[in-house]
Design a protein around this motif. Structure first.
Motif, PDB file in Angstrom:
ATOM      1  N   HIS A 143       0.788  -1.238   0.000  1.00 23.07           N
ATOM      2  CA  HIS A 143       0.000   0.000   0.000  1.00 23.07           C
ATOM      3  C   HIS A 143       0.817   1.283   0.000  1.00 23.07           C
ATOM      4  O   HIS A 143       0.268   2.349  -0.264  1.00 23.07           O
ATOM      5  CB  HIS A 143      -0.955   0.019   1.205  1.00 23.07           C
ATOM      6  N   CYS A 144       2.125   1.201   0.275  1.00 20.50           N
ATOM      7  CA  CYS A 144       2.901   2.442   0.361  1.00 20.50           C
ATOM      8  C   CYS A 144       4.239   2.395  -0.357  1.00 20.50           C
ATOM      9  O   CYS A 144       5.079   3.268  -0.136  1.00 20.50           O
ATOM     10  CB  CYS A 144       3.087   2.851   1.820  1.00 20.50           C
ATOM     11  N   ALA A 179      -4.840  -5.132  -1.163  1.00 21.59           N
ATOM     12  CA  ALA A 179      -4.168  -4.575   0.015  1.00 21.59           C
ATOM     13  C   ALA A 179      -4.635  -5.294   1.273  1.00 21.59           C
ATOM     14  O   ALA A 179      -5.746  -5.831   1.328  1.00 21.59           O
ATOM     15  CB  ALA A 179      -4.463  -3.082   0.123  1.00 21.59           C
ATOM     16  N   LEU A 195      -3.805  -1.152   7.103  1.00 22.02           N
ATOM     17  CA  LEU A 195      -2.781  -0.429   6.362  1.00 22.02           C
ATOM     18  C   LEU A 195      -1.837   0.246   7.356  1.00 22.02           C
ATOM     19  O   LEU A 195      -2.151   1.291   7.918  1.00 22.02           O
ATOM     20  CB  LEU A 195      -3.433   0.605   5.431  1.00 22.02           C
ATOM     21  N   THR A 250       1.888   8.173   4.635  1.00 20.99           N
ATOM     22  CA  THR A 250       1.327   6.859   4.317  1.00 20.99           C
ATOM     23  C   THR A 250      -0.196   6.901   4.271  1.00 20.99           C
ATOM     24  O   THR A 250      -0.836   7.443   5.180  1.00 20.99           O
ATOM     25  CB  THR A 250       1.757   5.812   5.368  1.00 20.99           C
ATOM     26  N   THR A 286      -3.466   5.337   5.012  1.00 23.15           N
ATOM     27  CA  THR A 286      -3.941   4.278   5.907  1.00 23.15           C
ATOM     28  C   THR A 286      -5.454   4.085   5.806  1.00 23.15           C
ATOM     29  O   THR A 286      -6.027   3.271   6.539  1.00 23.15           O
ATOM     30  CB  THR A 286      -3.565   4.589   7.361  1.00 23.15           C
ATOM     31  N   HIS A 311      -8.587   2.966   3.361  1.00 20.23           N
ATOM     32  CA  HIS A 311      -8.793   2.184   2.144  1.00 20.23           C
ATOM     33  C   HIS A 311      -9.436   2.998   1.032  1.00 20.23           C
ATOM     34  O   HIS A 311      -9.137   2.798  -0.151  1.00 20.23           O
ATOM     35  CB  HIS A 311      -9.636   0.948   2.452  1.00 20.23           C
ATOM     36  N   LEU A 356      -6.730   5.069  -0.497  1.00 23.81           N
ATOM     37  CA  LEU A 356      -5.834   4.201  -1.272  1.00 23.81           C
ATOM     38  C   LEU A 356      -6.488   3.815  -2.596  1.00 23.81           C
ATOM     39  O   LEU A 356      -5.824   3.817  -3.641  1.00 23.81           O
ATOM     40  CB  LEU A 356      -5.478   2.953  -0.468  1.00 23.81           C
TER      41      LEU A 356
END
Length: 241
Positions: free
Chosen positions: A137-138, A153, A157, A164, A166, A168, A171
């Motif tokens: 994810h990152c 993912a 997270l 980052t 975190t 969803h 993301l």
């Protein structure tokens, strides 16, 4: 071609596990490789973490279903070696043109597994050692699998830096942007002060088998340079489909 010792030994171990009819002790594998038990343990833990080997309750090791069944969900050792050989010239070209470090990774369960790299010659550079693992994810390589492959993912997270993602939903929005632009990015999301771009590598059936990318420090990669690197990686990836 000079083989990287760590990757070579990992693949030797996989071949040995596949050939055996029963699970093996750590000492058996160390003896076969000609290394001490500490080195053998490191190799085996990496293979287990990547889903290529399993360790039973008796602490013996065996090849996972990924290696012994055609129904396995990940690339075989043979496919990894072939992809690395085919795309290493592209990694070299990326590093030559950008001056930055380039990497290749394959999907290993819910992580990426770094299987090749070309180092930058600059004193300040990014280094993800071959054999190391990274989150999906990152990292740019991980996000490439989320955007262009069939990876998913993890539910949780983990936060590595203030940047980052975190959530969803956030993301998912970023992954959609990755598909639209043709490459994924890591904008100081895994390590502060580091920016990365990555794109997909597809096999002959159009299935994503690996990701390649370029990483460098923010002191050299401003916003304009960030976009230029992304466009270059996209060009290198999709021109070879």
């Amino acid at each position: 071609m000079r083989l990287l010792q760590s990757l070579s030994r990992g693949l030797q171990t996989l071949d040995y596990l596949v050939e055996q009819a029963k699970p093996l002790r750590l000492t058996d594998i160390a003896s076969y490789l000609g290394v001490d038990k500490s080195n053998a343990t490191h190799i085996l833990r990496t293979l287990v973490a990547c889903g290529y080997a399993t360790q039973g309750t008796d602490r013996r090791y065996a090849a996972s279903e990924k290696m012994t069944s055609s129904q396995g969900s990940g690339p075989t050792a043979e496919a990894i070696v072939a992809t690395r050989q085919q795309w290493q010239p592209v990694l070299k070209q990326l590093t030559r043109e950008t001056g930055e470090c380039s990497h290749m990774a394959v999907l290993a369960s819910s992580q990426v597994w770094y299987v090749d790299k070309i180092d930058s010659e600059l004193p300040l550079k990014v280094d993800h050692p071959i054999g190391s693992l990274g989150p999906l994810h990152c990292t740019a390589l991980g996000k490439a699998f989320l955007a262009f492959g069939d990876a998913e993912a993890e539910q949780e997270l983990k936060q590595f830096t203030p940047a980052t993602l975190t959530d969803h939903k956030a993301l998912a929005t970023e992954i959609s942007k990755s598909r639209d632009r043709g490459y994924a990015i890591d904008d100081e999301e895994f390590t502060s002060g580091i920016r990365c771009v990555a794109g997909p590598v597809f096999d002959e059936h159009g299935v994503m088998i690996a990701a390649i990318g370029v990483s460098g420090p923010t002191v050299r990669i401003n916003d304009k340079r960030f976009e230029e690197l992304g466009a270059l990686v996209e060009k290198m990836c999709f021109m070879r489909e």
